[in-house]
Structures are given as C-alpha cells and as structure tokens.
Design an enzyme around this catalytic site. Structure first.
Site, PDB file in Angstrom:
ATOM      1  N   THR A 162    -100.300 -15.362  48.676  1.00  0.00           N
ATOM      2  CA  THR A 162    -101.286 -16.009  47.808  1.00  0.00           C
ATOM      3  C   THR A 162    -100.882 -17.445  47.497  1.00  0.00           C
ATOM      4  OG1 THR A 162    -102.132 -15.958  45.543  1.00  0.00           O
ATOM      5  CG2 THR A 162    -100.033 -14.900  45.886  1.00  0.00           C
ATOM      6  N   ASP A 163    -101.871 -18.253  47.101  1.00  0.00           N
ATOM      7  CA  ASP A 163    -101.549 -19.632  46.674  1.00  0.00           C
ATOM      8  C   ASP A 163    -100.827 -19.645  45.319  1.00  0.00           C
ATOM      9  OD1 ASP A 163    -103.694 -18.933  45.009  1.00  0.00           O
ATOM     10  OD2 ASP A 163    -104.939 -20.656  45.539  1.00  0.00           O
ATOM     11  N   GLU A 164    -100.889 -18.516  44.577  1.00  0.00           N
ATOM     12  CA  GLU A 164    -100.317 -18.523  43.220  1.00  0.00           C
ATOM     13  C   GLU A 164     -98.810 -18.704  43.218  1.00  0.00           C
ATOM     14  OE1 GLU A 164    -101.694 -15.817  40.310  1.00  0.00           O
ATOM     15  OE2 GLU A 164    -103.723 -15.798  41.086  1.00  0.00           O
ATOM     16  N   TYR A 177     -97.124 -11.278  38.402  1.00  0.00           N
ATOM     17  CA  TYR A 177     -97.753 -11.063  39.714  1.00  0.00           C
ATOM     18  C   TYR A 177     -97.256 -12.088  40.728  1.00  0.00           C
ATOM     19  CZ  TYR A 177    -101.192 -11.747  43.416  1.00  0.00           C
ATOM     20  OH  TYR A 177    -101.783 -11.931  44.647  1.00  0.00           O
ATOM     21  N   LYS A 212     -94.957 -11.648  44.146  1.00  0.00           N
ATOM     22  CA  LYS A 212     -95.412 -12.038  45.487  1.00  0.00           C
ATOM     23  C   LYS A 212     -94.430 -13.041  46.088  1.00  0.00           C
ATOM     24  CE  LYS A 212     -98.771 -11.238  47.492  1.00  0.00           C
ATOM     25  NZ  LYS A 212     -99.068 -10.153  48.491  1.00  0.00           N
TER      26      LYS A 212
HETATM   27  P1  NAD Z   1    -106.558  -5.084  45.744  1.00  0.00           P
HETATM   28  O1  NAD Z   1    -105.818  -4.867  44.471  1.00  0.00           O
HETATM   29  O2  NAD Z   1    -108.039  -5.056  45.751  1.00  0.00           O
HETATM   30  O3  NAD Z   1    -106.093  -3.990  46.821  1.00  0.00           O
HETATM   31  C1  NAD Z   1    -104.759  -3.625  46.997  1.00  0.00           C
HETATM   32  C2  NAD Z   1    -104.712  -2.371  47.868  1.00  0.00           C
HETATM   33  O4  NAD Z   1    -103.333  -2.023  48.063  1.00  0.00           O
HETATM   34  C3  NAD Z   1    -105.393  -1.157  47.230  1.00  0.00           C
HETATM   35  O5  NAD Z   1    -106.156  -0.469  48.184  1.00  0.00           O
HETATM   36  C4  NAD Z   1    -104.228  -0.305  46.747  1.00  0.00           C
HETATM   37  O6  NAD Z   1    -104.522   1.084  46.725  1.00  0.00           O
HETATM   38  C5  NAD Z   1    -103.169  -0.644  47.785  1.00  0.00           C
HETATM   39  N1  NAD Z   1    -101.813  -0.445  47.287  1.00  0.00           N
HETATM   40  C6  NAD Z   1    -101.296  -0.877  46.103  1.00  0.00           C
HETATM   41  N2  NAD Z   1    -100.019  -0.488  45.985  1.00  0.00           N
HETATM   42  C7  NAD Z   1     -99.709   0.183  47.121  1.00  0.00           C
HETATM   43  C8  NAD Z   1     -98.538   0.821  47.605  1.00  0.00           C
HETATM   44  N3  NAD Z   1     -97.417   0.859  46.872  1.00  0.00           N
HETATM   45  N4  NAD Z   1     -98.568   1.411  48.822  1.00  0.00           N
HETATM   46  C9  NAD Z   1     -99.698   1.394  49.566  1.00  0.00           C
HETATM   47  N5  NAD Z   1    -100.846   0.812  49.155  1.00  0.00           N
HETATM   48  C10 NAD Z   1    -100.845   0.217  47.948  1.00  0.00           C
HETATM   49  O7  NAD Z   1    -105.987  -6.440  46.320  1.00  0.00           O
HETATM   50  P2  NAD Z   1    -106.735  -7.558  47.195  1.00  0.00           P
HETATM   51  O8  NAD Z   1    -107.422  -8.501  46.291  1.00  0.00           O
HETATM   52  O9  NAD Z   1    -107.491  -6.892  48.276  1.00  0.00           O
HETATM   53  O10 NAD Z   1    -105.467  -8.325  47.799  1.00  0.00           O
HETATM   54  C11 NAD Z   1    -104.895  -7.924  49.047  1.00  0.00           C
HETATM   55  C12 NAD Z   1    -103.710  -8.831  49.359  1.00  0.00           C
HETATM   56  O11 NAD Z   1    -104.145 -10.173  49.417  1.00  0.00           O
HETATM   57  C13 NAD Z   1    -102.624  -8.801  48.282  1.00  0.00           C
HETATM   58  O12 NAD Z   1    -101.380  -8.871  48.919  1.00  0.00           O
HETATM   59  C14 NAD Z   1    -102.881 -10.045  47.438  1.00  0.00           C
HETATM   60  O13 NAD Z   1    -101.685 -10.523  46.870  1.00  0.00           O
HETATM   61  C15 NAD Z   1    -103.405 -10.981  48.521  1.00  0.00           C
HETATM   62  N6  NAD Z   1    -104.321 -12.048  48.057  1.00  0.00           N
HETATM   63  C16 NAD Z   1    -105.417 -11.738  47.282  1.00  0.00           C
HETATM   64  C17 NAD Z   1    -106.304 -12.750  46.931  1.00  0.00           C
HETATM   65  C18 NAD Z   1    -107.532 -12.469  46.111  1.00  0.00           C
HETATM   66  O14 NAD Z   1    -108.216 -13.408  45.696  1.00  0.00           O
HETATM   67  N7  NAD Z   1    -107.885 -11.224  45.853  1.00  0.00           N
HETATM   68  C19 NAD Z   1    -106.059 -14.070  47.350  1.00  0.00           C
HETATM   69  C20 NAD Z   1    -104.928 -14.337  48.113  1.00  0.00           C
HETATM   70  C21 NAD Z   1    -104.076 -13.310  48.481  1.00  0.00           C
HETATM   71  O1  DAU Z   2    -105.348 -17.471  43.854  1.00  0.00           O
HETATM   72  C1  DAU Z   2    -105.294 -16.242  44.502  1.00  0.00           C
HETATM   73  C2  DAU Z   2    -105.268 -15.133  43.486  1.00  0.00           C
HETATM   74  O2  DAU Z   2    -106.576 -15.052  42.941  1.00  0.00           O
HETATM   75  C3  DAU Z   2    -104.832 -13.798  44.066  1.00  0.00           C
HETATM   76  O3  DAU Z   2    -103.498 -13.897  44.499  1.00  0.00           O
HETATM   77  C4  DAU Z   2    -104.958 -12.686  43.008  1.00  0.00           C
HETATM   78  O4  DAU Z   2    -104.634 -11.438  43.587  1.00  0.00           O
HETATM   79  C5  DAU Z   2    -106.383 -12.676  42.515  1.00  0.00           C
HETATM   80  O5  DAU Z   2    -106.526 -11.693  41.506  1.00  0.00           O
HETATM   81  C6  DAU Z   2    -106.783 -14.041  41.981  1.00  0.00           C
HETATM   82  O6  DAU Z   2    -106.049 -14.350  40.768  1.00  0.00           O
HETATM   83  P1  DAU Z   2    -106.759 -15.054  39.499  1.00  0.00           P
HETATM   84  O7  DAU Z   2    -105.956 -14.760  38.304  1.00  0.00           O
HETATM   85  O8  DAU Z   2    -107.084 -16.472  39.807  1.00  0.00           O
HETATM   86  O9  DAU Z   2    -108.148 -14.229  39.514  1.00  0.00           O
HETATM   87  P2  DAU Z   2    -109.049 -13.629  38.326  1.00  0.00           P
HETATM   88  O10 DAU Z   2    -110.344 -13.230  38.943  1.00  0.00           O
HETATM   89  O11 DAU Z   2    -108.300 -12.615  37.532  1.00  0.00           O
HETATM   90  O12 DAU Z   2    -109.297 -14.885  37.403  1.00  0.00           O
HETATM   91  C7  DAU Z   2    -109.927 -16.047  37.917  1.00  0.00           C
HETATM   92  C8  DAU Z   2    -109.954 -17.067  36.795  1.00  0.00           C
HETATM   93  O13 DAU Z   2    -110.878 -16.614  35.798  1.00  0.00           O
HETATM   94  C9  DAU Z   2    -108.618 -17.238  36.091  1.00  0.00           C
HETATM   95  O14 DAU Z   2    -108.464 -18.611  35.719  1.00  0.00           O
HETATM   96  C10 DAU Z   2    -108.741 -16.368  34.846  1.00  0.00           C
HETATM   97  C11 DAU Z   2    -110.226 -16.455  34.525  1.00  0.00           C
HETATM   98  N1  DAU Z   2    -110.815 -15.253  33.902  1.00  0.00           N
HETATM   99  C12 DAU Z   2    -110.584 -14.036  34.474  1.00  0.00           C
HETATM  100  C13 DAU Z   2    -111.116 -12.896  33.905  1.00  0.00           C
HETATM  101  C14 DAU Z   2    -110.850 -11.539  34.531  1.00  0.00           C
HETATM  102  C15 DAU Z   2    -111.607 -15.381  32.775  1.00  0.00           C
HETATM  103  O15 DAU Z   2    -111.836 -16.503  32.267  1.00  0.00           O
HETATM  104  N2  DAU Z   2    -112.152 -14.248  32.222  1.00  0.00           N
HETATM  105  C16 DAU Z   2    -111.909 -13.002  32.741  1.00  0.00           C
HETATM  106  O16 DAU Z   2    -112.411 -11.998  32.145  1.00  0.00           O
END
Ligand code: NAD
Ligand code: DAU
Length: 356
Positions: A133-135, A159, A163
């Site tokens: 992730t970019d985080e 988190y 990562k």
């Molecule tokens: P998500 O939380 O929707 O899904 C995670 C999946 O992993 C789920 O199906 C869960 O059951 C499975 N999982 C969790 N723990 C596990 C374990 N111990 N063993 C096997 N499976 C397990 O997450 P997502 O948003 O789909 O993110 C997927 C990947 O992409 C992550 O590595 C996250 O860090 C990365 N990522 C997410 C975002 C985003 O915006 N969502 C952006 C950049 C990177």
């Molecule tokens: O940047 C990549 C990341 O983006 C991934 O690595 C993470 O897995 C993914 O969850 C996401 O993280 P964020 O914390 O940016 O996503 P989230 O949707 O939780 O929040 C987006 C922004 O909105 C953040 O600045 C927090 C804000 N927010 C979030 C929620 C849930 C609110 O203002 N209100 C809310 O209720």
C-alpha cells in the site's frame, strides 16, 4: 499452469480472481481465511467452475501452505491476504501483526523452501508478487511531490506499520535468498465488492439507509483514488513483465479531499436514486471526531509503471465512481448480506465514541 492467490475472497482479491478467470483459463487456487472481510458471495459466479479452487485457511498456517504448494505447483503466488482497515488496527492491532507480518513471513518461508527444490526452468520462471500500500510511505505535506518508489518508509498507523514490516521481509528474502519477488504499492481503491467499513461504500450504504455520513475531522484529508479493476490490471502487468526485486507504485493521479468524495457520491445518488423528500443526500453529512494519527495526504507517482511496463488506468475517477455507485444500487442483496450482526457491532464500536 496454476497461480495461487491469497486473500482472494476480499475486496481487491475477489475482483482480481474474477478478472483473471474472465481473461484466462489458467487455474487459480484461492487461499482465504474468510475473516469478516472475506466473502464467498463475491465469487458466486464461479460456483462449479473447475478453474477456481478455493481453500479456507490461514496465511500463518505453514503446514497448509506447504501442502498447497506441493499439491498445486503454482507458477506464481500473489499475496493479497491482510487485515486492511486502519480504524480496526487502532481498536485492535493484534490481528494485523499476526496476518500482515507473521503471515507474510510464513508465506515467504514456505515458498522459499518449495521453490528451492523446483526443476531449473520452473525455478527460474517462478514469481511471488506482494501487494502493498501507499500508506507505508507516511503522510505528505500539501506541497510535497507524490510518493515515488524510493520514498522512505514512515508508517503512522498499526495497519501501515504492519504492512511496512511485511514489505521489509519480502525485500530481505529477495536480497538474502534470491526469492523472485515483486512488490506493488497502490493508492486507495474503490469499486464493486468494497466492504462498507471503508469510506466510499460506507457513505453509499449509509446514505441509502437515511443514516449520517460521518466525516472524520475537517474532511480535508486527501486520498488518491483508483478503480479496483485498474489495480487488478496493474498487478497482472507487473506479474507478467516486472523486474525481479523491483517495487512499482500504482495509482491513477486522482487526489481528492474526503469531503469532495462524499459530495460526489451524494450528487450521483441524488441523480440515480433521489431521496423521497427530494432533498440532497448531502444533508446527511455529519462531521465527527477525527481518526487518531490520521494521515493528511497520500499521492502516488505511478510514472515508473507507465514508463517501464506501459500500464495506464482505464477509468477516470468520474467514470469509475459512477460505475461504483450504480453497482451498489444494483446489488441490494449483497449489501444487506454483509451488514450482519458483526458488522453492526463494528459500526457501533467505531462511531458511537466519536462526538458529532
Ligand atoms: P480486504 O480486507 O477486503 O480483504 C482481505 C482478505 O484477506 C479477506 O478475504 C480476508 O478473509 C483475507 N485474510 C485476512 N487475514 C487472512 C489470513 N490470516 N489468512 C488468509 N486470508 C486472510 O482487503 P483489500 O482491501 O481487498 O486489500 C487487499 C490487499 O491490498 C491488502 O494486502 C491491502 O493491504 C492491499 N491494499 C489495499 C488497498 C485498498 O484501498 N483497499 C490499497 C492498496 C493496497
Ligand atoms: O491508501 C491505501 C489504503 O487505503 C489501503 O492500504 C487500506 O487498506 C484502505 O483501507 C485505505 O485506507 P484509508 O484509511 O485511506 O481508507 P478509508 O476508506 O478507511 O478512509 C478513507 C479516508 O476517509 C480517510 O482519510 C479516513 C476518512 N473516513 C473514513 C471513514 C471510514 C472518514 O472521514 N469517515 C469514515 O467513516
């Protein structure tokens, strides 16, 4: 030929699995623990499809990993499995350490031992792609340039710290053991099957349910948004052509303050599904107590991926967000099924303590 995907029942993983099998006949083994975030309903259209082999299990289970590798002999592993929600990592970091660090370590060790014994041609062709992730890069000031692949790591949440730790292990296994790894750092994804604990799906489902749309702090935090299917196409591209040991940032040059995102979603809902009283969904916006340690701004410089591998996103933010809102309107059963008792408990835990 077979690939192994971990976390393929989650948001990005399930989009990846569906897209992969729509484009290729290569078998895909999907290892997922089915935590609250994993949902086999995302993959319902693959029921009975012999190209999709689902295994319920934990990334941290070394014996299971060894067995899957020995049985299925994948040519590649893509590691999506993670605990992914920042707010949950603040409430309870333990699962994040277990999956994102220990789980990644176990995967690396299992793959390393199995890969070391492969015949020369398969040993040379094998790849492990780690989805990060970019985080991990931390938070940008308003005038900073976007994150490049050489940005120092400055994670600020449990988190992102977990990562970052997983990424360091992946890097070390490349430099020390020569494991053929690739790492991607993507910005915020949005699209179908996004669990409604995250901002965009939460706002859509709360708006439709007549509930408050919670904005943390002043709502001026910036995220860089990418349609999930563009993230999936970037991963396919990096897997096919990425240089071993290299890191690729993935993003679509869509920096937006949170409040603008919420306004956009409300405007689309006003058009596609107007409120019965004809007022705007924006009336439901409620400012609430900020997230502790809230990163102010993320932005991704994705030029390396474009220059070296020719990848570009297919969607603009405007086309992607319209498709997303329409998808939620078209899938009320999926939305109601994911709002189980456990989901309601989380919403209570996260939002009750935030003053308005
Ligand atoms: P998500 O939380 O929707 O899904 C995670 C999946 O992993 C789920 O199906 C869960 O059951 C499975 N999982 C969790 N723990 C596990 C374990 N111990 N063993 C096997 N499976 C397990 O997450 P997502 O948003 O789909 O993110 C997927 C990947 O992409 C992550 O590595 C996250 O860090 C990365 N990522 C997410 C975002 C985003 O915006 N969502 C952006 C950049 C990177
Ligand atoms: O940047 C990549 C990341 O983006 C991934 O690595 C993470 O897995 C993914 O969850 C996401 O993280 P964020 O914390 O940016 O996503 P989230 O949707 O939780 O929040 C987006 C922004 O909105 C953040 O600045 C927090 C804000 N927010 C979030 C929620 C849930 C609110 O203002 N209100 C809310 O209720």
């Amino acid at each position: 030929m077979t690939i192994l995907v971990t976390g393929g029942a989650g948001f990005i993983g399930s989009n990846f699995v569906l897209d992969w099998l729509a484009e290729s006949d290569e078998t895909l083994v999907n290892l997922d623990k089915l935590t609250y975030a994993g949902n086999l309903a995302n993959l319902a259209e693959l029921e009975g499809d012999p190209r999709h082999v689902f295994v319920r299990g934990d990334l941290g289970d070394r014996d299971l990993l060894d067995q899957i590798l020995a049985t299925h002999q994948p040519r590649a592993v893509i590691n999506f499995a993670a605990e992914s929600h920042v707010d949950r990592s603040i409430h309870g970091p333990e699962d994040f350490i277990q999956t994102n660090i220990i789980g990644t370590f176990r995967l690396l060790e299992s793959v390393r031992h199995w890969w070391a014994a492969l015949p020369a041609e398969r040993h040379r062709a094998f790849r492990l792609l780690h989805v990060s992730t970019d985080e991990v890069y931390g938070s940008l000031a308003p005038n900073d340039g976007p994150f490049t692949e050489t940005n120092p790591y400055e994670p600020n949440s449990p988190y992102s710290a977990s990562k970052a730790a997983g990424d360091h292990l992946v890097r070390a296994w490349y430099h020390t053991y020569g494991l053929p790894v690739l790492t991607t750092h993507c910005s915020n994804n949005y699209g179908p099957y996004h669990f409604p604990e995250k901002l965009i799906p939460l706002v859509i489902v709360n708006a439709l349910a007549g509930k408050p749309l919670p904005i943390y702090g002043d709502g001026q935090q910036i995220r860089d948004w990418l349609y999930v299917k563009d993230h999936c196409s970037a991963i396919r591209r990096v897997l096919a052509a990425g240089q071993l040991g290299e890191v690729y940032n993935v993003g679509g040059w869509n920096e937006k303050p949170n409040i603008d995102i919420v306004h956009t979603v409300c405007t689309l809902l006003d058009e596609l599904h107007p409120r019965s009283d004809s007022k705007s969904y924006k009336d439901q916006i409620t400012y609430v107590t900020d997230r502790p340690g809230h990163d102010r701004r993320y932005a991704i410089d994705a030029r390396k991926l474009e220059r070296d591998l020719g990848w570009r996103p297919a969607e603009t933010f405007e086309t992607g967000i319209r498709k997303t809102v329409q998808w939620y309107l078209d899938h009320p059963d999926w939305v109601s099924n994911v709002q189980s008792g456990a989901y309601r408990e989380w919403v209570d835990q996260n939002y009750k303590q935030r003053s308005v």
